[in-house]
Design an enzyme around this catalytic site. Structure first.
Site, short mmCIF file in Angstrom:
data_model
loop_
_atom_site.label_atom_id
_atom_site.label_comp_id
_atom_site.label_asym_id
_atom_site.label_seq_id
_atom_site.Cartn_x
_atom_site.Cartn_y
_atom_site.Cartn_z
N LYS A 93 -7.63 -1.78 -20.03
CA LYS A 93 -8.10 -1.52 -21.38
C LYS A 93 -6.75 -2.25 -21.93
CE LYS A 93 -11.84 0.35 -19.45
NZ LYS A 93 -12.72 -0.84 -19.06
N ARG A 146 0.85 -1.70 0.19
CA ARG A 146 -0.18 0.14 -0.06
C ARG A 146 1.01 1.52 0.02
NH1 ARG A 146 -1.71 2.65 4.15
NH2 ARG A 146 -1.72 1.10 5.37
N ASP A 163 -7.07 11.90 -19.05
CA ASP A 163 -7.59 10.15 -19.18
C ASP A 163 -6.63 10.00 -20.55
OD1 ASP A 163 -8.87 7.78 -19.41
OD2 ASP A 163 -10.09 8.25 -18.00
N TYR A 181 -16.20 9.42 -19.62
CA TYR A 181 -16.37 8.03 -19.66
C TYR A 181 -17.56 8.77 -18.28
CZ TYR A 181 -15.82 3.85 -16.58
OH TYR A 181 -16.77 2.77 -15.91
#
Ligand code: PLP
Length: 359
Positions: A180, A29, A155, A83
């Site tokens: 993607k 993390r 993006d 999006y």
């Protein structure tokens, strides 16, 4: 990294690392375990960035980046046509945290300029956008941001680093849904942010608390995927361009959205700032029912997501933009008869024949 000098990076599954005799505190993390570092180095190189961070999803990358820079009372400008998940996030969360925002009605540079306020901190774009492939002039956006002292964020998922490197055009921060094209096989959920050391240091600080990191196995799988990124995307560019031309000539089709078509509103800008037009295109069916059409397809799968080696098709109204209100969809120009095609690496003749028989 590997004392045996293997071609592939070993997978470090440890979530616990020794801390004596070193100042480094490794922990998944903290975004600093070996497989995270390796994939980030490669993605940063692809996007011509100094540094980056790898996340568990594209939305973790989007939300963490925005919340790393915005404080109560700040204002953010979003382009028209985002999006659906990003638009939903902004509409649902920004007001609750006292953040102001403007979603533009069109993507003319003068619309961005006139939306700028004293408290504007970020201009956020997505070019080509999901699902209408609208194109924003990235050099002009970056100049505007420098003039008004805001941060430019893109993006870049639809283009992939193969077709567009926004940092070279002056954009400050590049985000990817690595689910993607970077993953490319519809089997990885991940997100990435690439930028300067200064901005990545800032985002890292917030990321440690938001905790959206990616595990070592998935980092490895993503690293394996990007070894074939350029050949996959080049083939997808070629296939999409042939399919867009084919659809553009068919009487059953109302409109085709593909930046490689001369008729596309953003074609000239796309030609300047992209090295390929991408593997995504959308089209509106004139009369045929969109569900019947999708069911008739034999090779192209009606399926959600995008960017994989298999061609898939979906209706934004019931998938990516399902959570966006009808009014917001109408404002963005997303019609109920719109289909979005993510073109894969299959034989282009097979793909065109499949669409032809379904029409
Ligand atoms: N950005 C774009 C352009 C997308 O299409 C998506 C997902 O479809 C996202 C961001 C969100 O990515 P993820 O689903 O990996 O969270």
């Amino acid at each position: 990294m590997d004392e045996y000098r293997g071609v592939n990076t070993p997978i470090y599954t440890s979530t616990s690392y020794g801390y004596l005799d070193t100042d480094e505190r490794l922990y998944p993390r903290y975004f600093n375990i070996p497989n995270q570092k390796v994939i980030v180095r490669k993605l940063a190189a692809l996007e011509k960035a100094q540094n980056g961070l790898i996340f568990g999803s594209g939305m973790a990358a989007v939300s963490t980046t925005l919340f790393s820079f915005l404080s109560k009372g700040d204002h953010c400008i979003f382009q028209n046509g985002l999006y659906g998940g990003t638009l939903h996030f902004v509409n649902e969360e920004f007001n609750r945290f006292g953040l102001e925002y403007t979603v533009l009605k069109n993507n003319e540079i003068k619309s961005f300029q006139s939306a700028i306020q004293k408290n504007t901190r970020i201009i956020y774009v997505e070019s080509p956008s999901n699902p209408l492939l609208s194109i924003v002039d990235l050099e002009k956006i970056s100049r505007l941001c420098r003039k008004y002292n805001c941060i430019s964020v893109i993006d870049n998922t639809f283009a992939s680093p193969v077709n567009q490197n926004p940092i070279e055009l002056g954009i400050d921060i590049v985000i990817h849904s690595a689910t993607k094209y970077l993953g490319g096989h519809s089997d990885i959920s991940a997100g990435a942010v690439l930028s300067s050391n200064e901005y990545i240091d800032r985002i890292t600080k917030s990321s440690l608390s938001f905790g959206g990191s990616l595990n070592a196995l998935m980092c490895y799988l993503l690293e394996r995927s990007i070894k074939t990124l350029s050949i996959r995307v080049e083939r997808q560019n070629q296939n999409a361009s042939l399919i867009a031309d084919f659809l553009n000539r068919r009487p059953e089709i109302e409109k085709v959205y593909y930046p490689g078509l001369k008729s596309h509103a953003g074609h000239e800008i796309a030609k300047r700032q992209m090295t390929g037009f991408g593997g995504m295109l959308s089209f509106e069916l004139k009369e045929q029912d969109i569900t019947v059409f999708q069911k008739r397809l034999q090779l192209i799968k009606p399926s959600m997501s995008l960017g994989g080696v298999d061609s898939i098709i979906c209706a934004p109204v019931t998938t990516s933009h399902r959570l966006v209100s009808k009014k917001d969809r109408e404002d963005e120009g997303i019609k109920d008869n719109l289909l979005r095609l993510s073109v894969g690496i299959e034989d282009s003749g097979d793909l065109i024949r499949d669409i032809e028989q379904a029409l």
